[in-house]
Write a protein that holds these residues in place. Structure first.
Motif, PDB file in Angstrom:
ATOM      1  N   TYR A  65     -53.105 -84.333  15.394  1.00  0.00           N
ATOM      2  CA  TYR A  65     -51.716 -84.294  15.862  1.00  0.00           C
ATOM      3  C   TYR A  65     -50.958 -83.069  15.349  1.00  0.00           C
ATOM      4  CZ  TYR A  65     -46.730 -85.385  15.468  1.00  0.00           C
ATOM      5  OH  TYR A  65     -45.366 -85.312  15.461  1.00  0.00           O
ATOM      6  N   PRO A  66     -50.874 -82.829  14.036  1.00  0.00           N
ATOM      7  CA  PRO A  66     -50.167 -81.620  13.578  1.00  0.00           C
ATOM      8  C   PRO A  66     -50.898 -80.329  13.961  1.00  0.00           C
ATOM      9  CG  PRO A  66     -51.216 -82.722  11.710  1.00  0.00           C
ATOM     10  CD  PRO A  66     -51.337 -83.640  12.882  1.00  0.00           C
ATOM     11  N   PHE A  69     -49.940 -79.524  17.656  1.00  0.00           N
ATOM     12  CA  PHE A  69     -48.567 -79.040  17.824  1.00  0.00           C
ATOM     13  C   PHE A  69     -48.269 -77.802  16.971  1.00  0.00           C
ATOM     14  CE2 PHE A  69     -47.858 -83.279  19.568  1.00  0.00           C
ATOM     15  CZ  PHE A  69     -47.021 -82.981  20.642  1.00  0.00           C
ATOM     16  N   SER A  70     -49.312 -77.200  16.400  1.00  0.00           N
ATOM     17  CA  SER A  70     -49.090 -76.053  15.521  1.00  0.00           C
ATOM     18  C   SER A  70     -48.376 -74.908  16.239  1.00  0.00           C
ATOM     19  CB  SER A  70     -50.421 -75.573  14.940  1.00  0.00           C
ATOM     20  OG  SER A  70     -51.315 -75.196  15.975  1.00  0.00           O
ATOM     21  N   ILE A  71     -48.735 -74.644  17.480  1.00  0.00           N
ATOM     22  CA  ILE A  71     -48.089 -73.570  18.245  1.00  0.00           C
ATOM     23  C   ILE A  71     -46.622 -73.913  18.494  1.00  0.00           C
ATOM     24  CG2 ILE A  71     -48.133 -72.218  20.360  1.00  0.00           C
ATOM     25  CD1 ILE A  71     -50.500 -71.790  18.458  1.00  0.00           C
ATOM     26  N   TYR A  72     -46.357 -75.181  18.782  1.00  0.00           N
ATOM     27  CA  TYR A  72     -44.969 -75.630  18.985  1.00  0.00           C
ATOM     28  C   TYR A  72     -44.139 -75.384  17.735  1.00  0.00           C
ATOM     29  CZ  TYR A  72     -41.130 -79.035  18.993  1.00  0.00           C
ATOM     30  OH  TYR A  72     -39.901 -79.647  18.864  1.00  0.00           O
ATOM     31  N   TYR A  73     -44.698 -75.731  16.569  1.00  0.00           N
ATOM     32  CA  TYR A  73     -43.967 -75.523  15.315  1.00  0.00           C
ATOM     33  C   TYR A  73     -43.774 -74.031  15.044  1.00  0.00           C
ATOM     34  CZ  TYR A  73     -44.872 -80.474  14.316  1.00  0.00           C
ATOM     35  OH  TYR A  73     -44.913 -81.843  14.369  1.00  0.00           O
ATOM     36  N   TYR A  74     -44.770 -73.249  15.420  1.00  0.00           N
ATOM     37  CA  TYR A  74     -44.677 -71.807  15.188  1.00  0.00           C
ATOM     38  C   TYR A  74     -43.581 -71.178  16.056  1.00  0.00           C
ATOM     39  CZ  TYR A  74     -45.848 -66.856  15.416  1.00  0.00           C
ATOM     40  OH  TYR A  74     -45.782 -65.478  15.397  1.00  0.00           O
ATOM     41  N   LEU A  75     -43.559 -71.542  17.321  1.00  0.00           N
ATOM     42  CA  LEU A  75     -42.611 -70.939  18.251  1.00  0.00           C
ATOM     43  C   LEU A  75     -41.176 -71.379  17.998  1.00  0.00           C
ATOM     44  CD1 LEU A  75     -44.647 -71.175  21.577  1.00  0.00           C
ATOM     45  CD2 LEU A  75     -44.265 -69.150  20.164  1.00  0.00           C
ATOM     46  N   GLY A 268     -42.945 -79.452  11.238  1.00  0.00           N
ATOM     47  CA  GLY A 268     -44.251 -78.914  10.887  1.00  0.00           C
ATOM     48  C   GLY A 268     -44.573 -79.062   9.413  1.00  0.00           C
ATOM     49  N   LEU A 269     -45.865 -79.095   9.096  1.00  0.00           N
ATOM     50  CA  LEU A 269     -46.298 -79.288   7.715  1.00  0.00           C
ATOM     51  C   LEU A 269     -45.835 -78.167   6.795  1.00  0.00           C
ATOM     52  CD1 LEU A 269     -49.996 -80.442   8.354  1.00  0.00           C
ATOM     53  CD2 LEU A 269     -48.059 -81.885   7.729  1.00  0.00           C
ATOM     54  N   GLY A 270     -45.641 -76.973   7.347  1.00  0.00           N
ATOM     55  CA  GLY A 270     -45.283 -75.831   6.510  1.00  0.00           C
ATOM     56  C   GLY A 270     -43.798 -75.572   6.407  1.00  0.00           C
ATOM     57  N   VAL A 271     -42.978 -76.542   6.778  1.00  0.00           N
ATOM     58  CA  VAL A 271     -41.532 -76.345   6.758  1.00  0.00           C
ATOM     59  C   VAL A 271     -41.050 -75.984   5.352  1.00  0.00           C
ATOM     60  CG1 VAL A 271     -41.098 -78.811   6.389  1.00  0.00           C
ATOM     61  CG2 VAL A 271     -39.299 -77.374   7.346  1.00  0.00           C
ATOM     62  N   ASP A 272     -40.116 -75.048   5.280  1.00  0.00           N
ATOM     63  CA  ASP A 272     -39.534 -74.619   4.014  1.00  0.00           C
ATOM     64  C   ASP A 272     -38.379 -75.548   3.660  1.00  0.00           C
ATOM     65  OD1 ASP A 272     -38.573 -73.296   1.806  1.00  0.00           O
ATOM     66  OD2 ASP A 272     -37.633 -71.668   2.959  1.00  0.00           O
ATOM     67  N   LEU A 291     -41.304 -87.655   7.870  1.00  0.00           N
ATOM     68  CA  LEU A 291     -40.316 -87.526   8.949  1.00  0.00           C
ATOM     69  C   LEU A 291     -39.911 -86.070   9.166  1.00  0.00           C
ATOM     70  CD1 LEU A 291     -38.026 -90.622   8.260  1.00  0.00           C
ATOM     71  CD2 LEU A 291     -39.369 -90.196  10.332  1.00  0.00           C
ATOM     72  N   ILE A 292     -39.734 -85.326   8.086  1.00  0.00           N
ATOM     73  CA  ILE A 292     -39.356 -83.920   8.210  1.00  0.00           C
ATOM     74  C   ILE A 292     -40.495 -83.110   8.805  1.00  0.00           C
ATOM     75  CG2 ILE A 292     -38.794 -81.818   6.915  1.00  0.00           C
ATOM     76  CD1 ILE A 292     -37.337 -83.644   4.913  1.00  0.00           C
ATOM     77  N   GLN A 293     -41.700 -83.353   8.346  1.00  0.00           N
ATOM     78  CA  GLN A 293     -42.840 -82.539   8.766  1.00  0.00           C
ATOM     79  C   GLN A 293     -43.414 -82.955  10.118  1.00  0.00           C
ATOM     80  OE1 GLN A 293     -45.548 -83.026   5.513  1.00  0.00           O
ATOM     81  NE2 GLN A 293     -44.375 -81.722   4.114  1.00  0.00           N
ATOM     82  N   GLN A 294     -43.536 -84.278  10.354  1.00  0.00           N
ATOM     83  CA  GLN A 294     -44.242 -84.756  11.539  1.00  0.00           C
ATOM     84  C   GLN A 294     -43.425 -85.708  12.404  1.00  0.00           C
ATOM     85  OE1 GLN A 294     -48.550 -85.611  10.826  1.00  0.00           O
ATOM     86  NE2 GLN A 294     -47.967 -85.510   8.668  1.00  0.00           N
TER      87      GLN A 294
END
Length: 370
Positions: A65-66, A69-75, A268-272, A291-294
């Motif tokens: 799942y994450p 959606f990695s491209i979605y989180y990136y864009l 996304g998992l890498g959110v700051d 909730l914040i990441q996924q």
């Protein structure tokens, strides 16, 4: 050979706990890696691989799942970074170590003896290394003790060993001053001694813990933002010397506001975290982190996985007091209101928790002669 590998795993894992201690972290990281590598060798000696199709499907979806959606989180959020892939790697470790544990159901008794000795050494070393023993961090130390205790008291070891384990861990957690683990320890004892009554309300218990956890986050924020919690904070401080507030209440409010802006998929998992709240490292809350990441989708997958493991294990074990998963799941979910260690941030907790969960996921094998 399998018994030898299990023993080596726990020896390496024991020294791997130094990974959490700043003074010995490099050495600890090496031993933690060696512990995972050692137990991986068990596969070579298995004639038949045990696994649960549904659990594996849920876990794989949680990884895909994450990734999907990695491209979605990136864009949209530019969160495709090193942290993103490291957390994805941790999810893969959970999947791997859980399935390794599934192969060792027949060795529960042997593992229980090792864990009892493990706990004895760990608590004893607190006299030498301080109240967090070799771990160096009180909350991590207490969390690991909780997980190990649940495994021992759910085993078929003699009652005297279980009583000694409870006293030993109670001592360790009390003097570690880890408040969340002390509450969790009390709940575990209630579940253990009154299991035959509580088991009738197993679903209510599980979902009550989850509902309370989600309510707790918003309630603490509400008390802080309205000022209604100031009197409670003062009262608790006067009674216990500890404050109700710990700094989380402010940042949790900021996290909640951010979640409302993208509730379904998260950031996304890498959110700051620093871009959302005045913090750089952790939410100190498992539910908020998911909730914040996924988003809600990620939280649903996690809850469904835990629910399936919980209910399946209860069906497999006729005696709930001998059920590790029945004892640890509600306790650890309650504790994760103040921690973030089951799915990220701390490999020491993740490895032992999911490994032992895997061991108790099958009950149809008999204990071999050891």
């Amino acid at each position: 050979m399998k018994l030898f590998l299990i023993l080596i795993f726990f020896i390496f894992y024991f020294f791997g706990l130094f990974n959490n201690n700043p003074e010995y972290s490099s050495m600890g990281a090496i031993f933690l890696f060696l512990s995972i590598l050692t137990v991986s060798g068990l596969i070579l000696f298995e004639k038949k691989i045990y696994y649960d199709k549904k659990i594996n499907f849920i876990m794989l979806v949680s990884i895909v799942y994450p990734l999907f959606f990695s491209i979605y989180y990136y864009l949209n959020f530019d969160t495709l970074n090193d942290k993103y892939f490291y957390l994805l790697f941790q999810l893969a470790v959970i999947y791997f170590i859980f399935n390794l544990g599934c192969q060792l159901s027949a060795y529960k008794r042997y593992i229980s003896y090792i864990i009892f000795l493990f706990m004895t050494f760990l608590v004893s070393l607190s006299f030498l290394f301080g109240k967090a023993s070799i771990v160096g961090k009180e909350n991590i130390y207490a969390s690991i003790l909780l997980i190990l205790l649940a495994f021992v008291i759910s085993s078929d070891l003699k009652k005297i060993i279980k009583i000694l384990s409870i006293i030993l861990v109670g001592f360790g957690i009390f003097f570690s001053d880890a408040r969340s683990s002390l509450v969790a320890f009390s709940v575990m004892l209630l579940l253990y001694f009154f299991s035959k009554y509580i088991i009738k309300f197993k679903r209510i218990l599980l979902f009550s813990v989850i509902a309370f956890s989600l309510f707790w986050i918003s309630y603490i924020v509400h008390l802080y933002e309205t000022g209604k919690g100031d009197s409670y904070n003062l009262l608790i401080y006067e009674l216990t010397g500890k404050q109700l507030y710990s700094g989380r209440e402010k940042m949790w409010g900021q996290f909640i506001d951010s979640i409302k802006d993208n509730p379904m998929l998260g950031y996304g998992l890498g959110v700051d975290y620093g871009s959302i709240a005045n913090i750089e490292y952790s939410t100190h809350n498992l539910y908020l982190a998911i909730l914040i990441q996924q988003g809600i989708v990620g939280l649903f997958l996690f809850i469904y996985l835990v629910y399936y493991l919980y209910i399946k294990s209860i069906k497999n074990y006729s005696n709930p007091s001998r059920n590790f998963i029945f004892l640890i799941i509600p306790v650890i979910l309650l504790q994760q209101n103040f921690e973030l260690s089951l799915t990220q941030n701390n490999l020491s907790i993740m490895v032992i928790f999911w490994f032992l969960i895997g061991i108790h996921s099958f009950s149809n094998k008999t204990d071999p002669s050891v």
